[in-house]
Each structure stands twice: as structure tokens, then as C-alpha cells.
Design a protein around this motif. Structure first.
Motif, PDB file in Angstrom:
ATOM      1  N   LEU A  43     -33.310   6.582  34.074  1.00 40.11           N
ATOM      2  CA  LEU A  43     -32.275   6.139  35.015  1.00 40.11           C
ATOM      3  C   LEU A  43     -31.031   5.673  34.257  1.00 40.11           C
ATOM      4  O   LEU A  43     -29.897   5.991  34.633  1.00 40.11           O
ATOM      5  N   ALA A  44     -31.251   4.939  33.172  1.00 38.92           N
ATOM      6  CA  ALA A  44     -30.135   4.487  32.340  1.00 38.92           C
ATOM      7  C   ALA A  44     -29.346   5.674  31.801  1.00 38.92           C
ATOM      8  O   ALA A  44     -28.108   5.671  31.794  1.00 38.92           O
ATOM      9  N   GLY A  45     -30.075   6.698  31.364  1.00 39.04           N
ATOM     10  CA  GLY A  45     -29.407   7.889  30.835  1.00 39.04           C
ATOM     11  C   GLY A  45     -28.558   8.582  31.890  1.00 39.04           C
ATOM     12  O   GLY A  45     -27.457   9.069  31.600  1.00 39.04           O
ATOM     13  N   ILE A  46     -29.055   8.601  33.121  1.00 39.30           N
ATOM     14  CA  ILE A  46     -28.280   9.252  34.191  1.00 39.30           C
ATOM     15  C   ILE A  46     -27.023   8.427  34.513  1.00 39.30           C
ATOM     16  O   ILE A  46     -25.948   8.981  34.751  1.00 39.30           O
ATOM     17  N   TRP A  47     -27.167   7.095  34.486  1.00 44.04           N
ATOM     18  CA  TRP A  47     -25.969   6.257  34.683  1.00 44.04           C
ATOM     19  C   TRP A  47     -24.954   6.497  33.570  1.00 44.04           C
ATOM     20  O   TRP A  47     -23.742   6.554  33.815  1.00 44.04           O
ATOM     21  N   LEU A  48     -25.451   6.623  32.346  1.00 41.62           N
ATOM     22  CA  LEU A  48     -24.537   6.859  31.218  1.00 41.62           C
ATOM     23  C   LEU A  48     -23.833   8.202  31.393  1.00 41.62           C
ATOM     24  O   LEU A  48     -22.609   8.301  31.184  1.00 41.62           O
ATOM     25  N   LEU A  49     -24.589   9.204  31.798  1.00 41.48           N
ATOM     26  CA  LEU A  49     -23.987  10.522  32.056  1.00 41.48           C
ATOM     27  C   LEU A  49     -22.913  10.403  33.138  1.00 41.48           C
ATOM     28  O   LEU A  49     -21.817  10.954  33.003  1.00 41.48           O
ATOM     29  N   VAL A 106     -20.850   3.292  32.520  1.00 40.85           N
ATOM     30  CA  VAL A 106     -21.349   3.316  31.139  1.00 40.85           C
ATOM     31  C   VAL A 106     -22.072   1.997  30.834  1.00 40.85           C
ATOM     32  O   VAL A 106     -23.163   1.984  30.238  1.00 40.85           O
ATOM     33  N   ALA A 107     -21.476   0.889  31.295  1.00 45.12           N
ATOM     34  CA  ALA A 107     -22.096  -0.421  31.055  1.00 45.12           C
ATOM     35  C   ALA A 107     -23.440  -0.529  31.774  1.00 45.12           C
ATOM     36  O   ALA A 107     -24.389  -1.121  31.236  1.00 45.12           O
ATOM     37  N   LEU A 108     -23.534   0.040  32.962  1.00 42.23           N
ATOM     38  CA  LEU A 108     -24.811   0.006  33.681  1.00 42.23           C
ATOM     39  C   LEU A 108     -25.881   0.765  32.899  1.00 42.23           C
ATOM     40  O   LEU A 108     -27.015   0.293  32.752  1.00 42.23           O
ATOM     41  N   GLY A 109     -25.502   1.933  32.398  1.00 40.09           N
ATOM     42  CA  GLY A 109     -26.456   2.740  31.639  1.00 40.09           C
ATOM     43  C   GLY A 109     -26.928   2.014  30.388  1.00 40.09           C
ATOM     44  O   GLY A 109     -28.134   1.886  30.131  1.00 40.09           O
ATOM     45  N   LEU A 110     -25.977   1.514  29.618  1.00 46.08           N
ATOM     46  CA  LEU A 110     -26.347   0.826  28.372  1.00 46.08           C
ATOM     47  C   LEU A 110     -27.047  -0.494  28.676  1.00 46.08           C
ATOM     48  O   LEU A 110     -27.947  -0.921  27.940  1.00 46.08           O
ATOM     49  N   GLY A 111     -26.640  -1.140  29.769  1.00 44.82           N
ATOM     50  CA  GLY A 111     -27.260  -2.412  30.148  1.00 44.82           C
ATOM     51  C   GLY A 111     -28.713  -2.253  30.536  1.00 44.82           C
ATOM     52  O   GLY A 111     -29.558  -3.065  30.159  1.00 44.82           O
ATOM     53  N   ILE A 112     -29.022  -1.207  31.280  1.00 43.76           N
ATOM     54  CA  ILE A 112     -30.427  -0.974  31.653  1.00 43.76           C
ATOM     55  C   ILE A 112     -31.247  -0.663  30.396  1.00 43.76           C
ATOM     56  O   ILE A 112     -32.398  -1.064  30.267  1.00 43.76           O
ATOM     57  N   ARG A 115     -32.756  -4.154  26.484  1.00 39.79           N
ATOM     58  CA  ARG A 115     -33.789  -4.934  27.166  1.00 39.79           C
ATOM     59  C   ARG A 115     -33.343  -6.308  27.674  1.00 39.79           C
ATOM     60  O   ARG A 115     -33.687  -6.670  28.793  1.00 39.79           O
ATOM     61  N   PRO A 116     -32.569  -7.067  26.886  1.00 43.81           N
ATOM     62  CA  PRO A 116     -32.189  -8.390  27.410  1.00 43.81           C
ATOM     63  C   PRO A 116     -31.345  -8.313  28.692  1.00 43.81           C
ATOM     64  O   PRO A 116     -31.293  -9.279  29.441  1.00 43.81           O
ATOM     65  N   ALA A 117     -30.683  -7.188  28.928  1.00 43.65           N
ATOM     66  CA  ALA A 117     -29.770  -7.100  30.078  1.00 43.65           C
ATOM     67  C   ALA A 117     -30.317  -6.236  31.205  1.00 43.65           C
ATOM     68  O   ALA A 117     -29.614  -5.976  32.173  1.00 43.65           O
ATOM     69  N   ARG A 118     -31.563  -5.793  31.082  1.00 46.37           N
ATOM     70  CA  ARG A 118     -32.003  -4.763  32.020  1.00 46.37           C
ATOM     71  C   ARG A 118     -32.048  -5.239  33.464  1.00 46.37           C
ATOM     72  O   ARG A 118     -31.672  -4.508  34.376  1.00 46.37           O
ATOM     73  N   LYS A 119     -32.469  -6.495  33.680  1.00 47.05           N
ATOM     74  CA  LYS A 119     -32.535  -6.980  35.062  1.00 47.05           C
ATOM     75  C   LYS A 119     -31.135  -7.121  35.647  1.00 47.05           C
ATOM     76  O   LYS A 119     -30.883  -6.741  36.793  1.00 47.05           O
TER      77      LYS A 119
END
Lengths: 342, 241
Positions: A43-49, A106-112, A115-119
Motif C-alpha cells: 500500500l505504501a508503494g502504491i501511495w509513493l507511485l 509521497v509522504a504518505l507512502g514513505l510514512g507508512i 515503522r515509527p510513523a506508520r499509524k
């Protein structure tokens, strides 16, 4: 403990001397991602894309705001007015607004992924996805009659929000026979699945899909600008659907309805249903022209990959767990699941 | 399909900063003998400079065809390292599969230069940065972008588990150094700045110097460089669709 120590020794033995301190030995607490974490990473990868796609030149032009504004057409005023309002703001400040949109994604993708920022990132992604679903996709066209499973309805971005909820790393997992049910519980997750796939089945029977040549026209329209192999595939598929559109829309609706109810069926049927869901997602993605990614100007990969990711989250883990769904999970198993970085 | 010029400059600035930082890592690693994966730092310097020139034509520094050779060799080299990793032979960098990331990155750079040249020749004019638009084999560009984003996400997932330099410094205790020195490891002290031969366990200054020399350069910042490079490279590939 013994296996952990052996693993640590094996890691330390990977590199000689000072070289250990560069990589493997520098990783102190990394645990191999469990299935839920892997799905979160996809999911993070798709947000980054999505974020990087948002940096394309077209998105900085007036054309992007016109694209957004067009989604207001046919919607009730209470839905359409905010869409027009936001489209006007974007039209007035295309560069700044689009740069912010891209950076957020991009921030959502990298944030997910971090690990410290995933939630925080998963929570923010739900808010962002709902806003985009309304202001950017016009609720996926479900209220204006233009929605079809083949054009991405009920909106790819709402599936991002759904995935973020279903893959949420809760403090205490519930017993569920599939990953998607760990946070919300199996029954809630099943109902969400039923609503999503059931709505897709329903949309396949609406005139936007069922009308003669509607389905074929949509698919053939996706072929424009695609590379040769995809153009040819969508062109042929479009021609076939043009001559068999109404019948194929009924077949599609039946398949989607079977997928919708499959998670309520016994274990083998549920597993077959999830496989069917992945196949349907692949078919829809091809029919969507891979979301227009290869034609340039796509804002996201469309609904196909997200439906497939969702299906993987509902993959039945084991027949015993399937039949025991709803029972409290043993504390040790819960602790193990949460410690895997999920 | 080229992006706005300010955006190209922004991405070019990012990769140039990464390249400059990796150059300082190389120098620090060499001068202070601090552990670092020099091959990766070196390839990041080259990638940063190459990508900046790709995004902003005014920043080009190499002859036509030069970068293709560089990244062709880089791809083969990292592929060889990756094969060695999988065979169980140790290489700097640590994690199994670590060098696959660099095989992919070098391959993506090679693809971008070859595709850009092809488009420029087909159009009969010099290519203006990435503005030449759709390349041959756009599907490959998309696949490479997917793979790069996958590695970016994988690296970001591991980021918080990488030890900060302070923790690494605390871990590199002086005692084993002296044990190593007494066992014949004095060469490392001598090469590290004059402590060899004269170093004694009671010499605090030399102890600190030797200690500092064993502290690796920040693995977290190295991972951040990989993330920045991956995102920028993915952006450049998306522009080629």
C-alpha cells in the motif's frame, strides 16, 4: 530465544571484521515483516507511485483542475459545489496546490513504510483518501450514473482508505481467519468486502456498463496512447465487448457477486472466491488500460491493483482458523503477531 | 512530457546534495578509515551527477555515450557482487540482496540513457533533458519504476532499525581494539593516524582516536540517500512514459 541467538550469530558471521558494522550489524531491531506488514508496504508503494505520478507535467496545468471539475457533473449540488470550489482553487494556483498534493502522497507512502510513523500515516491516508474521493473523484461517479467497474468505480482512492482501516496495526489483534479481519474483526471485514464487491456487481448492471457498446466503448477508449501490446489487447477486448456487451456485463456482475459472497462461504469456497477476486481485479486492470499509466498523465494505477491487494488481505489463512473465526485469540499468538512489526 | 523546470531543478538539487554528501562519506571513510560501503557511496556520486544532467541539461558534465559505459559497467559489477552475496561470500553492505538494489538502479540509469538517446535520434534533434518524452519500451520504464519504488519502501521499512552513529560508537568499545592490536592488529592503528607502535592502553587520546576510527559512517543517512535516489530515479522513469 535460541533460534534468535543463532540468527544473530549467523548475521554477525555474514561479514568479516569491521564490515559487520556497516550493514547487517547496524540493524538492531529489524524483524521480518509479517503478512499484514507486507501488505501495508505494498500500500505504501502504491501511495509513493501516486505521489510521483502527481509530479507529471500535466498535473501542473489547468487541464488537471478541469479534470477534477468535470467529476462534479451530474452529482447533487451538495456534492458538486465543494468539488467546483476546490477545482477553482486548484485552477487559480495549479503549481502550488499540485506540488502540495504530490508531496502529501509521497509522504504518505514513505510514512507508512517508516515503522515509527506508520499509524500516523495510515490515519492520514484515510482522511486524504476520503477528501480526494469526494473532491477529486466526485465519489467515484456512484451518484451520477457514470460509475462502472471498468472505469474504476467506486473510485480507486476509497479502496486506499478501506485498506488502511483493514490493515491497521492495532494494539491487540482479534482472532480472524484472514489478515483484513485482525483489527476490525472478521465479521465487520466481511461486511465491508460484501459492500465493496456487491456494489461493483450492482454497478456492472447499470446502463453505464450494460448498455449496448457501453462496455466495449469504455475499454477501447482506454487503448488510446498505450504501447503496442496493450493497445492491441484493449482494442481486441473492446471489439469483443462491443458485440457482446450486455451479456458480458451480466457475466461480470455474476462473477463480482460470487466474489462478494465468497467470504461467507466455507473455507475452500472462500479461497476460490479470493482467487476469483484476484483474477477479476487483473481483468479489470487490463480493461482499465493499466490505469493509463503507460499512456502518461495517470494520477494513480486505478482500482485493479488495489482490489487485488484487498483480496490478498482476505486470503483464508487456514481451514481450522476459518471455522473458528470469532473466537478469542490466545494471548501468546496475539503477542507474536503484534511483535512482527505489524 | 517534461516536468516544470523548477521541479527538474528541485530534483536535480536533491540528487546533487546526495552526491555531494556521498563524496564527503568517501573522503571521510578514506581519510579517517571509518567503515562505509564505498562502492555504494561512489555509485551514488556518479548517479547524482548523471541524473542532475539528465533532468537539467545545463548540468551535463559528460560526453555523449560516456554515462552508458559507466552504468553498463556498474550494472555488471553490482550484479557480480550480488551473485557473490547469494553464494554466501561476504561483501561490504551487509544484507543479503543489498546489491540487487544497485544492480537495479544502475540498470535503470542505463535504460534511461539508452532510451533517451534513441528518442533523440528518432526525433533528429538533441534531447532537451527529459523533455523528449515517451521512450521506447515504456513498459520496461514502468516495471523499473515499480521495482525502484519497491526498494525505496523496503529501505524505508528498515530505516528505523538501523543503528544511529551514537549507538554504533558506544558499541565499538576500545577494549577489543587493544586486544586486536596486541594480537597483531597494529597496522590498523598505524594506518589510522600514527597510533601504531606507540599506542598503549593508557593513552586516552590515542584510544579515542582509534575508537573514532572504527565507528562507521551513518548507515541511516546512507539509507536516506538510497531513498532519495530511488524516488528521483522513479520520477525520471515516470517522465519517460
Amino acid at each position: 530465544m535460541a533460534s534468535q541467538a543463532a540468527d544473530a550469530r549467523a548475521r554477525a558471521g555474514w561479514l568479516p571484521g569491521w564490515r559487520r558494522s556497516i550493514g547487517a550489524a547496524g540493524e538492531e531491531s529489524w524483524t521480518v515483516p509479517d503478512v499484514r506488514r507486507r501488505l501495508q508496504l505494498v500500500l505504501a508503494g502504491i501511495w509513493l507511485l501516486d505521489g510521483v505520478l502527481q509530479f507529471q507535467a500535466f498535473m501542473f496545468s489547468k487541464g488537471f483542475s478541469q479534470l477534477l471539475g468535470a467529476t462534479a457533473a451530474g452529482n447533487p449540488a451538495v456534492i458538486a459545489n465543494p468539488i467546483n470550489w476546490s477545482a477553482k482553487i486548484i485552477a487559480d494556483h495549479p503549481t502550488a496546490t499540485n506540488a502540495i498534493f504530490a508531496l502529501i502522497q509521497v509522504a504518505l507512502g514513505l510514512g507508512i513504510a517508516w515503522r515509527p510513523a506508520r499509524k500516523l500515516a495510515l490515519g492520514a491516508s484515510v482522511v486524504w483518501a476520503l477528501a480526494v474521493w469526494w473532491l477529486g473523484e466526485g465519489l467515484g461517479g456512484v451518484l451520477n450514473g457514470a460509475a462502472s467497474p471498468v472505469n474504476g468505480a467506486p473510485g480507486a482512492v476509497i479502496i486506499y482508505a478501506l485498506l488502511a482501516v483493514l490493515l491497521w496495526p492495532g494494539r491487540q489483534d482479534r482472532a480472524a481467519p484472514f489478515i483484513a479481519g485482525r483489527f476490525t474483526g472478521a465479521n465487520v471485514a466481511r461486511v465491508l468486502w460484501l459492500v465493496l464487491w456487491g456494489s461493483l456487481a450492482y454497478l456492472a448492471l447499470l446502463p453505464a456498463t450494460r448498455a449496448p457498446k457501453a462496455l466495449g466503448g469504455m475499454v477501447a477508449g482506454m487503448a488510446s496512447g498505450e504501447p503496442g501490446w496493450l493497445f492491441s489487447l484493449d482494442d481486441h477486448l473492446g471489439a469483443f465487448l462491443t458485440s457482446n456487451g450486455p451479456a458480458m456485463s451480466v457475466v461480470l456482475a455474476i462473477v463480482l457477486a460470487l466474489v462478494a459472497v465468497s467470504v461467507f462461504l466455507p473455507w475452500p469456497a472462500a479461497r476460490a472466491g479470493v482467487v476469483l477476486a484476484i483474477a477479476a481485479a487483473a481483468f479489470l486492470w487490463l480493461a482499465e488500460g493499466l490505469g493509463g499509466l503507460l499512456a502518461g498523465g495517470a494520477t494513480d494505477p486505478n482500482s485493479g491493483p488495489l482490489l487485488a491487494l484487498l483480496a490478498l488481505a482476505f486470503w483464508p489463512l487456514a481451514s481450522a482458523a476459518w471455522s473458528a473465526a470469532g473466537q478469542p485469540k490466545p494471548a501468546a499468538a496475539t503477542q507474536s503477531a503484534t511483535s512482527e512489526g505489524a | 512530457m517534461g516536468g516544470p523546470s523548477w521541479l527538474a531543478w528541485t530534483f536535480a538539487s536533491v540528487v546533487l546534495v546526495v552526491a555531494a554528501y556521498c563524496l564527503t562519506r568517501l573522503l571521510a571513510s578514506w581519510r579517517q578509515r571509518r567503515p562505509s560501503d564505498r562502492r555504494v557511496d561512489g555509485i551514488h556520486v556518479l548517479m547524482g551527477v548523471a541524473m542532475a544532467g539528465m533532468l537539467v541539461p545545463r548540468l551535463r558534465v559528460f560526453w555523449t555515450g560516456g554515462w552508458e559505459v559507466v552504468f553498463g559497467i556498474g550494472t555488471l559489477w553490482f550484479a557480480w557482487l550480488a551473485i557473490r552475496e547469494f553464494r554466501g561470500r561476504p561483501t561490504a553492505g551487509g544484507r543479503p540482496g543489498h546489491h540487487l538494489q544497485h544492480v537495479l538502479a544502475c540498470g535503470a540509469m542505463l535504460y534511461m540513457f539508452l532510451a533517451a538517446d534513441t528518442v533523440a535520434k528518432a526525433r533528429g534533434s538533441a534531447m532537451s533533458g527529459m523533455a523528449a518524452g515517451a521512450a521506447h519500451l515504456p513498459t520496461l520504464a514502468l516495471v523499473l519504476a515499480f521495482a525502484l519504488f519497491g526498494y525505496v519502501i523496503w529501505t524505508a521499512d528498515r530505516l528505523s532499525s538501523l543503528a544511529p552513529v551514537a549507538a554504533l560508537a558506544a558499541r565499538v568499545a576500545p577494549a577489543p581494539l587493544f586486544a586486536e592490536a596486541s594480537a597483531g592488529g597494529r597496522a590498523s592503528f598505524a594506518a589510522a593516524g600514527g597510533a601504531g607502535g606507540h599506542g598503549t592502553p593508557g593513552d586516552d587520546g590515542q584510544t579515542a582516536a582509534a575508537h573514532a576510527q572504527r565507528v562507521p559512517l551513518s548507515p541511516r543517512l546512507a539509507a536516506c540517500c538510497e531513498i532519495a535516489m530511488g524516488v528521483t530515479m522513479g520520477y525520471a522513469l515516470i517522465l519517460m512514459l
